[in-house]
Design a protein around this motif. Structure first.
Motif, short mmCIF file in Angstrom:
data_model
loop_
_atom_site.label_atom_id
_atom_site.label_comp_id
_atom_site.label_asym_id
_atom_site.label_seq_id
_atom_site.Cartn_x
_atom_site.Cartn_y
_atom_site.Cartn_z
N VAL A 6 14.06 38.58 33.21
CA VAL A 6 15.36 39.16 33.58
C VAL A 6 16.18 38.87 32.57
O VAL A 6 17.09 39.83 32.33
CB VAL A 6 15.71 38.26 34.89
CG1 VAL A 6 17.06 38.71 35.23
CG2 VAL A 6 14.85 38.66 36.07
N THR B 91 17.13 43.59 33.16
CA THR B 91 16.70 43.84 34.56
C THR B 91 16.57 43.13 35.69
O THR B 91 16.04 42.01 35.51
CB THR B 91 15.26 44.85 34.10
OG1 THR B 91 15.30 45.63 33.13
CG2 THR B 91 14.77 45.65 35.19
N PRO B 92 17.19 43.64 36.81
CA PRO B 92 17.23 42.67 37.87
C PRO B 92 15.78 42.21 38.34
O PRO B 92 14.60 43.15 38.17
CB PRO B 92 17.91 43.55 39.08
CG PRO B 92 18.75 44.42 38.11
CD PRO B 92 18.06 44.87 36.93
N TRP C 138 14.41 42.09 41.20
CA TRP C 138 13.88 43.07 42.11
C TRP C 138 13.15 44.20 41.56
O TRP C 138 12.09 44.83 41.98
CB TRP C 138 14.77 43.66 43.14
CG TRP C 138 15.98 44.23 42.83
CD1 TRP C 138 17.07 43.86 42.27
CD2 TRP C 138 15.96 45.98 42.77
NE1 TRP C 138 18.01 44.91 42.07
CE2 TRP C 138 17.42 46.19 42.34
CE3 TRP C 138 15.15 46.82 43.43
CZ2 TRP C 138 17.94 47.33 42.19
CZ3 TRP C 138 15.67 48.14 43.14
CH2 TRP C 138 16.94 48.71 42.68
N GLU D 55 15.84 46.53 46.64
CA GLU D 55 17.08 46.11 46.24
C GLU D 55 17.76 45.25 47.43
O GLU D 55 17.39 45.36 48.32
CB GLU D 55 18.14 47.05 45.96
CG GLU D 55 19.60 46.51 45.33
CD GLU D 55 20.56 47.81 45.09
OE1 GLU D 55 21.58 47.14 44.57
OE2 GLU D 55 20.08 48.87 45.30
N HIS E 178 13.79 37.71 47.17
CA HIS E 178 13.60 39.17 46.89
C HIS E 178 12.26 39.29 47.52
O HIS E 178 12.16 40.78 48.20
CB HIS E 178 13.42 39.05 45.27
CG HIS E 178 14.66 38.94 44.59
ND1 HIS E 178 15.28 37.73 44.45
CD2 HIS E 178 15.40 39.85 43.83
CE1 HIS E 178 16.38 37.81 43.70
NE2 HIS E 178 16.40 39.12 43.53
#
Length: 323
Positions: A100, A105-106, A108, A115, A288
């Motif tokens: 991450v 990039t997230p 999820w 999301e 998540h």
């Protein structure tokens, strides 16, 4: 090349006492680790599965041992070189976090998950005498928790549940026997609990004794916890359980937990995403995955006297990402 930067044991005090059929806990030790690619640092946390003989010190030792081994320090490699459990979970979480940080990039998106949005989480009512559990349920309901998870032990359980129902008349209820119903008429118990508004029974019998549930005319679904750790366990428990509690510390990380969730869905089982006592760092990956779950039980940080800085928000019975 990714290397281990730091590993240590940390201790968090519980807010009061956390009581289940195996006994009370007033503090929890977790294993914390960091990995680095030389530029970025990823963090992870795991809570030892104590009923499997894990300790935070042993988990820290396992992480250090894995870091000294040859071969890449990657999530896929961990699945092949480490047993499931809290040590692998901490390393797996740190590797996800590193990616991450490095990619921007997230999580999820990296994991192919929805999301994240705020989720209703269960709040645990510790095993205690009926009057205390009633008071605790009333207090939890007053804080806005609409879903309560009751810890039971096979003795006077109906009195405890009835008391909680008085204390929180509108709450949804889940109960967790923590393997303690060996001498309970499970069929009769579930029928009575259904009249009290219970919707799910977690781990009524001991792991390894799942066949005791064969042929039971249960009025409520059973959820496997101690009986199911990884994806390969699903075929063994799918005929006696209707749901599975996915805990990343059991599975050995988000990487395996996603496989477990997919395997459960493929067999028609519902899922709960749960946790051990932990800080918000420990449940971050689980939150998540919980976006895909039927039940969410991620109150671990809410049960601590103090969480890490920048932890999850628990308001109105919902868990939300900080900020």
């Amino acid at each position: 090349m990714i290397t281990l930067k730091n590993v240590r044991v940390e201790r968090f005090a519980v807010d009061g006492s956390f009581n289940i059929s195996r006994g009370p806990k007033t503090e929890v030790d977790v294993v914390y680790c960091e990995v680095t690619d030389g530029t970025y640092v990823g963090r992870g946390e795991g809570t030892p599965i104590y009923y499997e003989g894990e300790t935070a010190d042993l988990c820290a030792e396992a992480i250090e041992t894995r870091a000294r081994q040859s071969g890449p320090l990657t999530r896929d490699a961990l699945l092949k070189t480490m047993m499931e459990g809290a040590a692998r979970n901490a390393l797996d979480a740190a590797l996800w976090d590193l990616e991450v940080q490095a990619t921007g990039t997230p999580l999820w998106q990296l994991a192919g998950l929805p999301e994240p949005r705020p989720l209703i989480t269960a709040y645990t009512i510790s095993l205690n005498d009926p009057d205390t559990m009633k008071a605790d349920a009333r207090a939890a309901a007053a804080k806005g928790y609409p879903l309560l998870k009751l810890k039971l032990n096979g003795e006077n359980d109906l009195l405890r549940v009835a008391a909680v129902r008085i204390g929180a008349p509108d709450a949804r209820l889940i109960i967790d026997a923590n393997e303690a119903w060996a001498d309970v008429d499970v069929g009769h118990m579930t029928a009575t609990l259904k009249t009290l508004g219970v919707e799910l029974i977690e781990q009524p019998v001991a792991a390894g004794q799942e066949d005791d549930l064969m042929g039971v005319m249960a009025s409520l679904p059973f959820c496997a916890d101690e009986s199911c750790h990884v994806a390969e366990d699903i075929e063994r428990i799918a005929t006696t359980f209707q749901a599975v509690n996915i805990k990343l510390d059991k599975a050995g990380g988000l990487t395996e937990a996603i496989r477990l969730s997919e395997a459960a869905r493929a067999r028609g089982l519902k899922t709960m995403v749960g946790c051990m006592l932990s800080s918000s760092l420990g449940i971050h990956p689980a939150f998540h995955l919980a976006q895909t779950a039927d039940w969410v039980d991620l109150d671990g940080p809410a049960l601590l006297a103090n969480d890490r800085d920048g932890g999850f928000s628990f308001e109105g019975g919902r868990i939300s990402l900080p900020g």
